[in-house]
Design a protein around this motif. Structure first.
Motif, PDB file in Angstrom:
ATOM      1  N   SER A  84       0.646  -1.225   0.139  1.00 10.52           N
ATOM      2  CA  SER A  84      -0.071   0.026  -0.047  1.00 10.52           C
ATOM      3  C   SER A  84       0.763   1.193   0.178  1.00 10.52           C
ATOM      4  N   VAL A 137      -4.589   3.742  -8.951  1.00  8.28           N
ATOM      5  CA  VAL A 137      -4.430   3.228  -7.757  1.00  8.28           C
ATOM      6  C   VAL A 137      -4.362   4.395  -6.856  1.00  8.28           C
ATOM      7  N   GLU A 141      -4.844   2.494  -0.765  1.00  4.60           N
ATOM      8  CA  GLU A 141      -5.334   1.356  -1.010  1.00  4.60           C
ATOM      9  C   GLU A 141      -4.376   0.286  -1.176  1.00  4.60           C
ATOM     10  N   VAL A 143      -2.900  -3.018  -2.691  1.00  5.26           N
ATOM     11  CA  VAL A 143      -2.616  -3.480  -3.973  1.00  5.26           C
ATOM     12  C   VAL A 143      -2.070  -5.128  -3.830  1.00  5.26           C
ATOM     13  N   THR A 156      -6.409  -3.538  -6.943  1.00  8.74           N
ATOM     14  CA  THR A 156      -6.977  -3.091  -5.777  1.00  8.74           C
ATOM     15  C   THR A 156      -8.192  -4.150  -5.580  1.00  8.74           C
TER      16      THR A 156
END
Length: 166
Positions: A84, A137, A141, A143, A156
């Motif tokens: 993230s 992104v 978030e 990943v 995501t």
């Protein structure tokens, strides 16, 4: 790779504000140390290509104006958490490279395609890679990655990018 990215940031144009990366192609230096840059506008798309002055690295990116978000392919269960990016990391990375796109400096910034690309290259070293971006992104978030042969898919909740090693 930073040499080529900085070369692109040096030729940044104010009219590119808010544009999103559609695709980025990278090739390791080939010994040719002649600086090179090319900008081609094709309708809504913008193609920018550079060769780094010091390294001979080649970097090409396709930029486009954001369109209405499309629902992307959902994250498969087998995708594994990767990382993230915090808002401070995104802003610091963009500032260090001289990336002036305002979307990387908001309260919840879009993670730079360069930052994603560099992070993927650290995880999956290669002499060349092409990465296509499908959905932005945002900082904060989570990943997830899934590797399939030479492809690395990043999610995501939905597909955000696909990197192909060459």
């Amino acid at each position: 790779m930073k040499d080529a990215v900085k070369a692109i940031c040096r030729i940044w144009r104010p009219e590119w504000q808010g544009m999103l990366m559609g695709r980025l192609t990278y090739k390791k230096g080939n010994g040719e140390n002649k600086a090179y840059e090319e900008i081609i506008r094709d309708g809504k798309l913008l193609r920018v290509a550079v060769r780094g002055r010091e390294s001979g690295e080649f970097l090409e990116l396709i930029l486009s104006k954001p369109s209405a978000p499309k629902e992307g392919e959902k994250r498969p269960d087998e995708a594994a958490f990767w990382k993230s990016f915090s808002a401070d990391e995104v802003r610091a990375y963009s500032k260090a490279l001289g990336d002036h796109n305002e979307i990387h400096y908001t309260e919840k910034p879009v993670v730079s395609g360069f930052q994603i690309f560099e992070s993927v290259m650290e995880e999956y070293p290669s002499d060349g890679m092409k990465i296509s971006f499908h959905h932005p992104v945002f900082s904060g978030e989570e990943v997830y990655l899934m590797e399939k042969d030479q492809k690395i898919e990043g999610y995501t909740d939905q597909l955000c990018f696909v990197a192909v090693r060459s």
